[in-house]
Design a protein around this motif. Sequence first.
Motif, PDB file in Angstrom:
ATOM      1  N   ASN A 147     -30.128   1.810 -11.004  1.00 56.32           N
ATOM      2  CA  ASN A 147     -31.190   2.191 -11.948  1.00 56.32           C
ATOM      3  C   ASN A 147     -30.626   2.596 -13.299  1.00 56.32           C
ATOM      4  N   LEU A 148     -29.548   3.389 -13.294  1.00 52.27           N
ATOM      5  CA  LEU A 148     -28.959   3.833 -14.560  1.00 52.27           C
ATOM      6  C   LEU A 148     -28.359   2.658 -15.323  1.00 52.27           C
ATOM      7  N   GLY A 149     -27.705   1.758 -14.595  1.00 52.04           N
ATOM      8  CA  GLY A 149     -27.149   0.570 -15.242  1.00 52.04           C
ATOM      9  C   GLY A 149     -28.224  -0.300 -15.854  1.00 52.04           C
ATOM     10  N   ASN A 150     -29.305  -0.501 -15.111  1.00 51.95           N
ATOM     11  CA  ASN A 150     -30.416  -1.302 -15.631  1.00 51.95           C
ATOM     12  C   ASN A 150     -31.071  -0.624 -16.827  1.00 51.95           C
ATOM     13  N   MET A 151     -31.173   0.716 -16.773  1.00 52.61           N
ATOM     14  CA  MET A 151     -31.743   1.465 -17.899  1.00 52.61           C
ATOM     15  C   MET A 151     -30.889   1.274 -19.148  1.00 52.61           C
ATOM     16  N   MET A 152     -29.561   1.379 -18.988  1.00 54.12           N
ATOM     17  CA  MET A 152     -28.649   1.205 -20.123  1.00 54.12           C
ATOM     18  C   MET A 152     -28.818  -0.195 -20.730  1.00 54.12           C
ATOM     19  N   LEU A 153     -28.878  -1.209 -19.874  1.00 57.97           N
ATOM     20  CA  LEU A 153     -29.036  -2.583 -20.368  1.00 57.97           C
ATOM     21  C   LEU A 153     -30.394  -2.776 -21.033  1.00 57.97           C
ATOM     22  N   LYS A 154     -31.441  -2.193 -20.464  1.00 55.52           N
ATOM     23  CA  LYS A 154     -32.791  -2.309 -21.034  1.00 55.52           C
ATOM     24  C   LYS A 154     -32.856  -1.649 -22.414  1.00 55.52           C
ATOM     25  N   LEU A 155     -32.263  -0.465 -22.537  1.00 55.91           N
ATOM     26  CA  LEU A 155     -32.247   0.219 -23.838  1.00 55.91           C
ATOM     27  C   LEU A 155     -31.548  -0.642 -24.883  1.00 55.91           C
ATOM     28  N   ARG A 156     -30.446  -1.269 -24.498  1.00 57.49           N
ATOM     29  CA  ARG A 156     -29.704  -2.110 -25.446  1.00 57.49           C
ATOM     30  C   ARG A 156     -30.491  -3.363 -25.809  1.00 57.49           C
ATOM     31  N   GLU A 157     -31.229  -3.916 -24.848  1.00 57.00           N
ATOM     32  CA  GLU A 157     -32.081  -5.077 -25.149  1.00 57.00           C
ATOM     33  C   GLU A 157     -33.153  -4.711 -26.165  1.00 57.00           C
ATOM     34  N   GLU A 158     -33.765  -3.535 -25.962  1.00 61.43           N
ATOM     35  CA  GLU A 158     -34.890  -3.125 -26.804  1.00 61.43           C
ATOM     36  C   GLU A 158     -34.449  -2.613 -28.180  1.00 61.43           C
ATOM     37  N   LEU A 159     -33.335  -1.860 -28.218  1.00 65.74           N
ATOM     38  CA  LEU A 159     -32.944  -1.168 -29.452  1.00 65.74           C
ATOM     39  C   LEU A 159     -31.637  -1.651 -30.058  1.00 65.74           C
ATOM     40  N   GLY A 160     -30.992  -2.613 -29.423  1.00 68.86           N
ATOM     41  CA  GLY A 160     -29.728  -3.126 -29.927  1.00 68.86           C
ATOM     42  C   GLY A 160     -28.531  -2.452 -29.272  1.00 68.86           C
ATOM     43  N   PRO A 161     -27.318  -2.933 -29.581  1.00 71.48           N
ATOM     44  CA  PRO A 161     -26.121  -2.442 -28.895  1.00 71.48           C
ATOM     45  C   PRO A 161     -25.764  -0.986 -29.199  1.00 71.48           C
ATOM     46  N   GLY A 162     -26.343  -0.399 -30.223  1.00 74.13           N
ATOM     47  CA  GLY A 162     -26.101   1.010 -30.524  1.00 74.13           C
ATOM     48  C   GLY A 162     -27.164   1.935 -29.945  1.00 74.13           C
ATOM     49  N   ALA A 163     -27.984   1.425 -29.036  1.00 73.34           N
ATOM     50  CA  ALA A 163     -29.174   2.127 -28.541  1.00 73.34           C
ATOM     51  C   ALA A 163     -28.895   3.536 -28.022  1.00 73.34           C
ATOM     52  N   VAL A 164     -27.897   3.695 -27.194  1.00 70.85           N
ATOM     53  CA  VAL A 164     -27.669   5.009 -26.586  1.00 70.85           C
ATOM     54  C   VAL A 164     -27.219   6.010 -27.656  1.00 70.85           C
ATOM     55  N   ALA A 165     -26.490   5.547 -28.653  1.00 71.10           N
ATOM     56  CA  ALA A 165     -26.087   6.429 -29.755  1.00 71.10           C
ATOM     57  C   ALA A 165     -27.305   6.920 -30.528  1.00 71.10           C
ATOM     58  N   TYR A 166     -28.334   6.087 -30.646  1.00 71.88           N
ATOM     59  CA  TYR A 166     -29.560   6.544 -31.301  1.00 71.88           C
ATOM     60  C   TYR A 166     -30.217   7.677 -30.510  1.00 71.88           C
ATOM     61  N   LEU A 167     -30.150   7.609 -29.168  1.00 68.21           N
ATOM     62  CA  LEU A 167     -30.662   8.712 -28.351  1.00 68.21           C
ATOM     63  C   LEU A 167     -29.884   9.994 -28.653  1.00 68.21           C
ATOM     64  N   ILE A 168     -28.578   9.857 -28.860  1.00 65.69           N
ATOM     65  CA  ILE A 168     -27.720  11.005 -29.180  1.00 65.69           C
ATOM     66  C   ILE A 168     -28.120  11.595 -30.546  1.00 65.69           C
ATOM     67  N   LEU A 169     -28.355  10.732 -31.542  1.00 69.68           N
ATOM     68  CA  LEU A 169     -28.774  11.221 -32.860  1.00 69.68           C
ATOM     69  C   LEU A 169     -30.066  12.032 -32.763  1.00 69.68           C
ATOM     70  N   LYS A 170     -31.017  11.539 -31.974  1.00 68.74           N
ATOM     71  CA  LYS A 170     -32.280  12.262 -31.804  1.00 68.74           C
ATOM     72  C   LYS A 170     -32.036  13.628 -31.175  1.00 68.74           C
ATOM     73  N   LYS A 171     -31.162  13.668 -30.184  1.00 64.69           N
ATOM     74  CA  LYS A 171     -30.828  14.933 -29.525  1.00 64.69           C
ATOM     75  C   LYS A 171     -30.185  15.898 -30.517  1.00 64.69           C
ATOM     76  N   LEU A 172     -29.274  15.406 -31.341  1.00 63.22           N
ATOM     77  CA  LEU A 172     -28.612  16.261 -32.328  1.00 63.22           C
ATOM     78  C   LEU A 172     -29.603  16.789 -33.360  1.00 63.22           C
ATOM     79  N   GLU A 173     -30.576  15.968 -33.753  1.00 66.03           N
ATOM     80  CA  GLU A 173     -31.598  16.419 -34.693  1.00 66.03           C
ATOM     81  C   GLU A 173     -32.423  17.557 -34.101  1.00 66.03           C
TER      82      GLU A 173
END
Length: 191
Positions: free
Chosen positions: A54-80
């Motif tokens: 599930n976590l692997g599929n989630m990671m791949l899905k996020l990258r499909e939807e938001l591009g290869p930097g997707a998880v880093a964008y989640l980090i930026l939101k958390k830092l904000e």
Amino acid sequence: MPNKRLIVCLTGMPGAGKSTVASYLKEKGFSVITMGDAVREEAQRQRLDPTDANLGNMMLKLREELGPGAVAYLILKKLERDSNTNNLVIDGIRSIPEVEVLKKIGDVRLLAIHASQDTRFRHLTQRGRSDAPTNQDEFAGRDKRELSVGISEAIALADETLSNNEISVEELKEKAHAIVNGWLAEANNTK
């Protein structure tokens, strides 16, 4: 212009020792954010069990939807949300596009932790997380997924590489800390 914080990005294959280094740097005053935790939080938000698949599929899905930097964008939101300005460790960088996203908020240095397949499999099974591989086939599948999102490029382009084969946990921590202290000294000299 305000000084940018140092962002130490840790990369390496699963089980290489990134979390051990991150925990130690946290003891030394760094804030730590784990990329995998961002994915786990998103999976929880979507009410998915935190299994490796599930976590692997989630990671791949996020990258499909938001591009290869997707998880880093989640980090930026958390830092904000946290308005954290400390020097930072990002545990679990998987691609250069993630590094590029993080460069928007700090001086990014990439540290690759390397360990053999046998060492990594042992680490993963011993730490007892819900996404730990139960056999060599699952382990190989996880490695293949990590390689598919660009982790090999992140490892190859790291500012420094640290081998975690046949050294103690203390040696790993000390070597990583020495590298990071060098980066901090460089950052302080350029301010």
